[in-house]
Design a protein around this motif. Structure first.
Motif, PDB file in Angstrom:
ATOM      1  N   ALA A  12       0.835  -1.217   0.000  1.00  0.00           N
ATOM      2  CA  ALA A  12       0.000   0.000   0.000  1.00  0.00           C
ATOM      3  C   ALA A  12       0.862   1.257   0.000  1.00  0.00           C
ATOM      4  O   ALA A  12       0.589   2.219  -0.733  1.00  0.00           O
ATOM      5  CB  ALA A  12      -0.924  -0.014   1.211  1.00  0.00           C
ATOM      6  N   ILE A  13       1.922   1.262   0.798  1.00  0.00           N
ATOM      7  CA  ILE A  13       2.803   2.437   0.872  1.00  0.00           C
ATOM      8  C   ILE A  13       3.549   2.646  -0.442  1.00  0.00           C
ATOM      9  O   ILE A  13       3.805   3.790  -0.846  1.00  0.00           O
ATOM     10  CB  ILE A  13       3.788   2.271   2.052  1.00  0.00           C
ATOM     11  N   LEU A  14       3.855   1.533  -1.142  1.00  0.00           N
ATOM     12  CA  LEU A  14       4.560   1.631  -2.422  1.00  0.00           C
ATOM     13  C   LEU A  14       3.605   1.845  -3.596  1.00  0.00           C
ATOM     14  O   LEU A  14       3.991   1.668  -4.758  1.00  0.00           O
ATOM     15  CB  LEU A  14       5.399   0.366  -2.658  1.00  0.00           C
ATOM     16  N   GLY A  15       2.384   2.226  -3.306  1.00  0.00           N
ATOM     17  CA  GLY A  15       1.428   2.537  -4.373  1.00  0.00           C
ATOM     18  C   GLY A  15       0.999   1.336  -5.178  1.00  0.00           C
ATOM     19  O   GLY A  15       0.751   1.436  -6.387  1.00  0.00           O
ATOM     20  N   GLY A  16       0.933   0.169  -4.526  1.00  0.00           N
ATOM     21  CA  GLY A  16       0.493  -1.049  -5.210  1.00  0.00           C
ATOM     22  C   GLY A  16       1.629  -1.938  -5.672  1.00  0.00           C
ATOM     23  O   GLY A  16       1.387  -3.061  -6.134  1.00  0.00           O
ATOM     24  N   VAL A  17       2.857  -1.468  -5.559  1.00  0.00           N
ATOM     25  CA  VAL A  17       4.016  -2.281  -5.944  1.00  0.00           C
ATOM     26  C   VAL A  17       4.285  -3.321  -4.852  1.00  0.00           C
ATOM     27  O   VAL A  17       4.397  -2.975  -3.679  1.00  0.00           O
ATOM     28  CB  VAL A  17       5.268  -1.399  -6.150  1.00  0.00           C
ATOM     29  N   GLN A  18       4.383  -4.583  -5.240  1.00  0.00           N
ATOM     30  CA  GLN A  18       4.623  -5.650  -4.268  1.00  0.00           C
ATOM     31  C   GLN A  18       6.117  -5.860  -4.051  1.00  0.00           C
ATOM     32  O   GLN A  18       6.908  -5.801  -4.993  1.00  0.00           O
ATOM     33  CB  GLN A  18       3.978  -6.950  -4.737  1.00  0.00           C
ATOM     34  N   ASP A  19       6.487  -6.081  -2.792  1.00  0.00           N
ATOM     35  CA  ASP A  19       7.880  -6.359  -2.446  1.00  0.00           C
ATOM     36  C   ASP A  19       7.909  -7.532  -1.475  1.00  0.00           C
ATOM     37  O   ASP A  19       7.781  -7.354  -0.262  1.00  0.00           O
ATOM     38  CB  ASP A  19       8.536  -5.129  -1.816  1.00  0.00           C
ATOM     39  N   PRO A  20       8.081  -8.757  -1.983  1.00  0.00           N
ATOM     40  CA  PRO A  20       8.096  -9.934  -1.097  1.00  0.00           C
ATOM     41  C   PRO A  20       9.300  -9.978  -0.167  1.00  0.00           C
ATOM     42  O   PRO A  20       9.334 -10.778   0.759  1.00  0.00           O
ATOM     43  CB  PRO A  20       8.124 -11.108  -2.084  1.00  0.00           C
ATOM     44  N   CYS A  21      10.277  -9.099  -0.401  1.00  0.00           N
ATOM     45  CA  CYS A  21      11.486  -9.071   0.430  1.00  0.00           C
ATOM     46  C   CYS A  21      11.433  -7.955   1.466  1.00  0.00           C
ATOM     47  O   CYS A  21      12.392  -7.766   2.227  1.00  0.00           O
ATOM     48  CB  CYS A  21      12.729  -8.882  -0.439  1.00  0.00           C
ATOM     49  N   GLY A  22      10.333  -7.201   1.492  1.00  0.00           N
ATOM     50  CA  GLY A  22      10.217  -6.079   2.412  1.00  0.00           C
ATOM     51  C   GLY A  22      10.185  -6.525   3.859  1.00  0.00           C
ATOM     52  O   GLY A  22       9.819  -7.657   4.183  1.00  0.00           O
ATOM     53  N   ILE A  23      10.567  -5.603   4.742  1.00  0.00           N
ATOM     54  CA  ILE A  23      10.601  -5.896   6.174  1.00  0.00           C
ATOM     55  C   ILE A  23      10.219  -4.640   6.945  1.00  0.00           C
ATOM     56  O   ILE A  23      10.498  -3.521   6.498  1.00  0.00           O
ATOM     57  CB  ILE A  23      12.008  -6.416   6.593  1.00  0.00           C
ATOM     58  N   ALA A  24       9.563  -4.824   8.070  1.00  0.00           N
ATOM     59  CA  ALA A  24       9.211  -3.694   8.948  1.00  0.00           C
ATOM     60  C   ALA A  24      10.037  -3.780  10.226  1.00  0.00           C
ATOM     61  O   ALA A  24      10.418  -4.869  10.666  1.00  0.00           O
ATOM     62  CB  ALA A  24       7.725  -3.718   9.277  1.00  0.00           C
ATOM     63  N   CYS A  25      10.305  -2.617  10.825  1.00  0.00           N
ATOM     64  CA  CYS A  25      11.111  -2.574  12.039  1.00  0.00           C
ATOM     65  C   CYS A  25      10.810  -1.282  12.784  1.00  0.00           C
ATOM     66  O   CYS A  25      10.074  -0.421  12.296  1.00  0.00           O
ATOM     67  CB  CYS A  25      12.604  -2.644  11.698  1.00  0.00           C
ATOM     68  N   GLU A  26      11.403  -1.151  13.956  1.00  0.00           N
ATOM     69  CA  GLU A  26      11.262   0.079  14.725  1.00  0.00           C
ATOM     70  C   GLU A  26      12.216   1.146  14.179  1.00  0.00           C
ATOM     71  O   GLU A  26      13.189   0.824  13.485  1.00  0.00           O
ATOM     72  CB  GLU A  26      11.566  -0.183  16.190  1.00  0.00           C
ATOM     73  N   PRO A  27      11.993   2.428  14.502  1.00  0.00           N
ATOM     74  CA  PRO A  27      12.926   3.477  14.053  1.00  0.00           C
ATOM     75  C   PRO A  27      14.295   3.395  14.728  1.00  0.00           C
ATOM     76  O   PRO A  27      15.302   3.749  14.126  1.00  0.00           O
ATOM     77  CB  PRO A  27      12.214   4.780  14.440  1.00  0.00           C
ATOM     78  N   PHE A  28      14.346   2.936  15.981  1.00  0.00           N
ATOM     79  CA  PHE A  28      15.611   2.886  16.712  1.00  0.00           C
ATOM     80  C   PHE A  28      16.588   1.924  16.048  1.00  0.00           C
ATOM     81  O   PHE A  28      16.207   0.835  15.620  1.00  0.00           O
ATOM     82  CB  PHE A  28      15.365   2.441  18.164  1.00  0.00           C
ATOM     83  N   ILE A  29      17.858   2.330  15.982  1.00  0.00           N
ATOM     84  CA  ILE A  29      18.898   1.447  15.446  1.00  0.00           C
ATOM     85  C   ILE A  29      20.219   1.771  16.119  1.00  0.00           C
ATOM     86  O   ILE A  29      20.522   2.937  16.389  1.00  0.00           O
ATOM     87  CB  ILE A  29      18.999   1.571  13.901  1.00  0.00           C
ATOM     88  N   GLN A  30      21.004   0.740  16.429  1.00  0.00           N
ATOM     89  CA  GLN A  30      22.306   0.935  17.054  1.00  0.00           C
ATOM     90  C   GLN A  30      23.253  -0.166  16.599  1.00  0.00           C
ATOM     91  O   GLN A  30      22.855  -1.323  16.439  1.00  0.00           O
ATOM     92  CB  GLN A  30      22.177   0.921  18.589  1.00  0.00           C
ATOM     93  N   TRP A  31      24.517   0.213  16.399  1.00  0.00           N
ATOM     94  CA  TRP A  31      25.550  -0.756  16.023  1.00  0.00           C
ATOM     95  C   TRP A  31      26.865  -0.277  16.614  1.00  0.00           C
ATOM     96  O   TRP A  31      27.357   0.795  16.262  1.00  0.00           O
ATOM     97  CB  TRP A  31      25.649  -0.860  14.506  1.00  0.00           C
ATOM     98  N   VAL A  32      27.416  -1.048  17.536  1.00  0.00           N
ATOM     99  CA  VAL A  32      28.700  -0.746  18.159  1.00  0.00           C
ATOM    100  C   VAL A  32      29.670  -1.836  17.729  1.00  0.00           C
ATOM    101  O   VAL A  32      29.387  -3.024  17.900  1.00  0.00           O
ATOM    102  CB  VAL A  32      28.583  -0.683  19.695  1.00  0.00           C
ATOM    103  N   ILE A  33      30.813  -1.437  17.158  1.00  0.00           N
ATOM    104  CA  ILE A  33      31.725  -2.386  16.517  1.00  0.00           C
ATOM    105  C   ILE A  33      33.132  -2.239  17.096  1.00  0.00           C
ATOM    106  O   ILE A  33      33.663  -1.120  17.176  1.00  0.00           O
ATOM    107  CB  ILE A  33      31.788  -2.136  14.988  1.00  0.00           C
TER     108      ILE A  33
END
Length: 489
Positions: free
Chosen positions: A241-262
């Motif tokens: 729906a967000i892509l205007g009808g374009v299907q994405d079987p590889c799409g993923i949803a997540c929270e806005p927060f992100i962290q990576w300590v290396i």
């Protein structure tokens, strides 16, 4: 299928770089949900600065054939939908240049790709069980069927450690410099766990190979953090729906927060991920323990107690004020004291942020998903903290409740007498112990006999046994909701 040409103009977060100039310098093993919303997204953000040409070759060894097939059909593009409590934003990720799957392309193609001098980093998200190490991290499990197969036929590895060892063996033979092996899994000192698995397997093959790997390969530790629920049909419908009808079987949803300590310990060059939000440090352990105990430990606490009570999602638990109150108490009173964090880290603020993240109604993070593989999660998320409290003569009663809730959960029935399907590497052993014990104190004692999980110290500690048993009996007779309500008074 997703393509840049058929996207609506409203989708502005898309690759603004020339994807033809990308160079696959990273092989990533474990092309799953978390990686798509984390490391691949960081790499895409860096590409969008036009100060990097690093891209990724994705690899799956077992499972995920359809995902690899689908991502190829859409030029390795996919959508990450960041869902906050009040808004959402879609990003088209373009950092993947190519992909390989053992059952589609053959394991030989994967090994040769990893042995290619152009590859400078081999990264992994394969979950705890993918490392094939003994419980408690005491070494490689040489009786693991995958490891036994790899030792019998090293040129055709079936495990992730086997794949890494064979690729490094070929680089050694060809005189090609080693790569950096970068674990991105949510396990304590993940770089050391990967190193242990790789070196132990190499030693079993050829001690000289193990010496070469030890001298030429680095295994940085990392701390990764983002809540990424498994994709559901509802998620994909929302993305369409967000892509205007374009299907994405590889799409993923997540929270806005992100962290990576290396840990900044690369034998090769590396992408400057710190320019787009990651952090390079000398010692990851304080961040890792903070996340494992306060976030993941609380997640497991909510997963078992929530599932028993019939709460399907973490945010359902957080709508129950008693659950919300007690998990904050767990974080601040029983997990935070065990930590030794850098001065700039405010644990009260961190805990408050976790409550906000857990409460996000837009993320349907299933308690059943978090509850999986408990035998591999409990030691670092809960039991290490309990040992700290025993040593310091302080209260660990809520941590003991998490242990009791896990014991109730693997009993195979929730508080509404609905069956629970157990998913765990020790599933057969757990089912045998449950089947051969009477519910109550006898079952607690039987489960505490699992040396691989509890060691010899905890089962012999009377205070620990009393706490776990008392909580178990309360969960058995009163249920999870009433037990938590009583503890809040």
């Amino acid at each position: 299928m997703l393509s840049l040409a058929n996207l609506p103009q409203s989708i502005t977060n898309r690759p603004n770089y020339n994807r033809n100039k990308m160079v696959a310098k990273i092989v990533h093993i474990g092309f799953g949900a978390f990686h798509r919303a984390h490391q691949a997204l960081f790499t895409d953000r860096l590409l969008n600065t036009n100060l990097s040409n690093w891209s990724i070759c994705e690899v799956n060894i077992i499972g995920g054939e359809q995902l690899i097939s689908d991502i190829r059909k859409q030029d390795h593009l996919y959508t990450v939908l960041e869902k906050g409590a009040h808004s959402e934003q879609a990003f088209i990720i373009g950092s993947i240049k190519e992909s390989l799957h053992a059952s589609i392309d053959g394991i030989e193609a994967i090994i040769e790709k990893m042995a290619d001098p152009a590859i400078e980093i081999v990264s992994l998200t394969i979950t705890e069980k993918g490392y094939c190490i003994l419980p408690g991290g005491s070494g490689l499990d040489l009786n693991n069927p995958l490891i036994k197969a790899d030792l019998a036929n090293p040129n055709n590895p079936q495990s992730a450690p086997g794949l890494v060892v064979e690729a490094l063996a070929r680089r050694m033979r060809k005189g090609v410099a080693s790569f950096t092996a970068l674990s991105c899994d949510n396990i304590p000192e993940n770089g050391l766990a990967l190193k242990m698995a790789v070196i132990d397997l190499a030693k079993a093959r050829d001690p000289k190979l193990a010496e070469w790997i030890n001298a030429n390969t680095t295994f940085p530790c990392t701390m990764v953090d983002r809540i990424v629920p498994a994709a559901t049909p509802e998620t994909l419908t929302e993305i369409t729906a967000i892509l205007g009808g374009v299907q994405d079987p590889c799409g993923i949803a997540c929270e806005p927060f992100i962290q990576w300590v290396i840990e900044d310990n690369f034998v090769t060059s590396r992408p400057n991920w710190d320019q787009v939000g990651a952090e390079f440090v000398q010692d990851v352990r304080p961040y890792e323990e903070m996340k494992l105990r306060m976030l993941n430990g609380s997640h497991s606490f909510l997963a078992y107690l929530g599932y028993l009570a019939g709460y399907k999602h973490i945010n359902d638990c957080m709508r129950d004020e008693h659950y919300k109150k007690i998990v904050l108490k767990l974080m601040l009173d029983q997990q935070a004291p065990t930590l030794n964090v850098p001065p700039h880290v405010n644990l009260q603020h961190y805990a408050d942020k976790l409550i906000e993240r857990f409460s996000n109604p837009a993320l349907k993070h299933q308690t059943g998903q978090i509850a999986m593989d408990g035998t591999q999660k409990l030691p670092q998320r809960i039991l290490d903290s309990i040992r700290w409290h025993i040593e310091h003569h302080s209260d660990f009663s809520l941590l003991a409740l998490a242990v009791a809730a896990w014991m109730r959960y693997i009993g195979g029935s929730d508080d509404n007498h609905q069956p629970i399907v157990i998913q765990d590497p020790m599933k057969e052993q757990l089912i045998t112990l449950v089947s051969n014990s009477n519910d109550g104190t006898e079952r607690v004692n039987k489960l505490l006999s699992l040396h691989a999980i509890f060691g010899s110290d905890l089962p012999n500690n009377e205070q620990f046994k009393q706490h776990v048993t008392a909580h178990y009996l309360s969960l058995m007779t009163k249920g999870a909701k009433q037990t938590i309500k009583n503890l809040n008074h």
